[in-house]
Design an enzyme around this catalytic site. Structure first.
Site, PDB file in Angstrom:
ATOM      1  N   LYS A 153       0.851  -1.192   0.000  1.00  0.00           N
ATOM      2  CA  LYS A 153       0.000   0.000   0.000  1.00  0.00           C
ATOM      3  C   LYS A 153       0.887   1.243   0.000  1.00  0.00           C
ATOM      4  CE  LYS A 153      -3.759   2.056   2.760  1.00  0.00           C
ATOM      5  NZ  LYS A 153      -4.588   1.891   3.976  1.00  0.00           N
ATOM      6  N   SER A 197      -9.182   2.346   2.635  1.00  0.00           N
ATOM      7  CA  SER A 197      -8.221   3.036   1.803  1.00  0.00           C
ATOM      8  C   SER A 197      -7.219   2.100   1.124  1.00  0.00           C
ATOM      9  CB  SER A 197      -7.453   4.056   2.654  1.00  0.00           C
ATOM     10  OG  SER A 197      -6.759   3.406   3.730  1.00  0.00           O
ATOM     11  N   SER A 231     -10.163  -0.100   6.589  1.00  0.00           N
ATOM     12  CA  SER A 231      -9.347   0.063   5.377  1.00  0.00           C
ATOM     13  C   SER A 231      -8.646  -1.193   4.901  1.00  0.00           C
ATOM     14  CB  SER A 231      -8.312   1.180   5.583  1.00  0.00           C
ATOM     15  OG  SER A 231      -8.939   2.434   5.617  1.00  0.00           O
TER      16      SER A 231
END
Length: 530
Positions: A131, A206, A230
């Site tokens: 990420k 996210s 997330s």
């Protein structure tokens, strides 16, 4: 318990504000999505892409396949699917191939045998996605903020460093929502990411880039962070496994944005993967010296656990009702547990879950022990420069000139509307729910809870129902470990799933249940298959 008059007014104002923002967005913004033409991912063609990281590492150590072959297979797959997904924002393919070659040389020269390599380098030669909000040395570190364009990480975030030290090879970094504070991975620096099962749907956020590339078989393991869902929402929407660890076990250092106020109490880093057997070894590695806080080496007998199911939040007016197919699949999980294990799955209800969003929103804004409030969102939006003016950004957005997404602008506007003192009633609801859940679970209790009220929504639709993230966010506020588990595909060909939670530091229980559910319901499904 009925809502007070003030709470009813707050709910109405929130719905009205988000409705106006959504209407403006639809009117003034261009659509996103994949390139015109093909509407489905190509099916997986290489058998190497259908193996867990654990199996790949075994085969690489035994010289049954080279790390170079595995890395090349994943490079080809990323190049094949990323034009449709926009999940990987920056690759490091050349460096990954060089590292894979070094792995193969190391294995040839190793004299201690396979066991030595497995102990020292359990993920040797296995590709890894990261990420983009995690620092990965030499790679972009922007979190989707236009003003951070050009920021490059100079170090590795601790979980990334530990995975690399275990032999994993990073392939690149993946997209996030702007500042990691929205459930759709969209920003004006890298664009919008699509769901591998339906390009018109969101991959979540996210960690949506991670979820998308993993669900699309462009990665086998990845890392995510979770302060409101997330990890779990992207894993749910993309049909993969993910684990939100008990807070304080896996480091959250060298990530952006930095937690402030009391947020570190609720934020977790954890593994995301397509195969359940990779969850525990990844967690053991990512936890580093804190792995001893968890009972990861303890054998779990599922027949000796106590199981509970919570079918919904009790009917909060702020969240969508849980869909019938998600209610049904959670009921089916309970029925299979009872039939296969001989256990009783008790249905329980706690009225405090109705206030999940208000609890999450309140606690995210609380000051730390020194009385310092969280960093204002408007400051983060302007990082590393001056704070933004959300009203001005909204006006700029109307003429297509803002560098910020509607979601970020909306969050900044809502932050401006926050009351200075937290609601004593909401604090009371959280404390009561915490006490009830801790007493219910103990050290041998496991609960099922919906991942979200509905399957992956269409792009931008969460703007109209922003509080639906309460189904994941409330678990952060309770500090409980939870594993997101896929449960096959639903009526629209989209992934179904469920959250499996346990008491604090009982992460090993939910990981064992994940293995059972993968075996029972089939786990990840190739989105390109017929």
């Amino acid at each position: 318990m009925a809502l007070t008059r003030l709470e009813k007014v707050q709910v109405w104002l929130l719905k009205a504000a988000t409705g106006v923002l959504f209407a403006l967005f639809r009117l003034l913004s261009p659509g996103g999505g994949a390139p015109a033409g093909r509407r489905k991912l190509p099916p997986v063609s290489s058998p190497l892409l259908l193996m867990s990281a654990t199996r790949l590492a075994n085969k690489i150590r035994r010289k049954e396949v080279s790390s170079v072959e595995v890395v090349r297979a994943y490079i080809h797959r990323i190049q094949e699917v990323n034009p449709f997904l926009n999940a990987v924002t920056k690759d490091r393919f050349d460096a990954a191939l060089q590292e894979a070659k070094q792995v193969d040389v190391l294995i040839e020269e190793e004299t201690g045998g396979e066991a030595v390599l497995e102990d020292r380098l359990p993920l040797l030669g296995v590709p890894l996605s990261v990420k983009e909000s995690f620092a990965l040395q030499g790679m972009p570190f922007t979190c989707g903020v236009v003003s951070r364009k050009g920021v490059v990480a100079t170090v590795d975030a601790p979980p990334v460093a530990l995975l690399k030290r275990a032999g994993a090879i990073p392939m690149g970094v993946t997209n996030t929502s702007e500042l990691c504070m929205w459930c759709e991975s969209n920003n004006h620096l890298h664009g919008i990411t699509n769901n591998p099962y339906d390009f018109d749907r969101i991959p979540g956020g996210s960690s949506g880039g991670e979820g998308s590339i993993l669900g699309g078989a462009g990665a086998v393991i990845g890392v995510g962070s979770d302060i409101g869902g997330s990890i779990r929402m992207p894993c749910f929407f993309n049909g993969i496994f993910g684990h939100k660890t008990t807070p304080g076990v896996v480091s959250i250092e060298n990530q952006f944005p930095v937690c402030s106020g009391r947020q570190a109490e609720f934020c977790s880093s954890g593994p995301m993967c397509r195969y359940a057997e990779d969850l525990l070894p990844m967690l053991r590695i990512m936890a580093g010296p804190n792995a001893g806080m968890l009972s990861l080496n303890t054998k779990v007998d599922l027949k000796k656990l106590r199981f509970f199911t919570i079918p919904h939040d009790g009917g909060s007016p702020m969240t969508s009702p849980v869909s019938k197919e998600l209610i049904a699949v959670q009921r089916k999980v309970a029925q299979r547990l009872e039939a296969d294990l001989g256990v009783t799955v008790q249905e329980v209800h706690f009225p405090e879950f109705r206030y999940g969003f208000q609890i999450w929103d309140t606690y995210m804004g609380l000051p730390d022990k020194e009385g310092k409030l969280p960093t204002p969102f408007v400051e983060l939006m302007g990082e590393p420069g001056k704070s933004t003016w959300p009203f001005w950004e909204l006006l700029k957005r109307m003429v297509g000139k803002s560098d910020h997404t509607v979601a970020a602008i909306g969050l900044a506007l809502l932050e401006k509307a926050h009351v200075t003192e937290p609601s004593a009633f909401i604090i009371q609801q959280k404390e009561r729910l915490q006490k009830n859940m801790d007493e219910l679970l103990g050290t041998d209790g496991v609960f099922l809870y919906p991942s979200h009220p509905r399957v992956a929504p269409k792009h931008h639709h969460p703007l109209f129902r922003p509080a639906d993230c309460a189904y994941t966010g409330i678990i952060n506020m309770l500090g409980l470990p939870v594993t997101q588990c896929p449960l096959g595909l639903g009526e629209e060909g989209l992934p179904l799933g469920v959250q499996v939670g346990a008491g604090k530091l009982q992460d090993h229980l939910t990981l064992e249940v994940a293995l059972y559910l993968e075996k029972t319901f089939g786990g990840w499904r190739d989105p390109g298959a017929n």
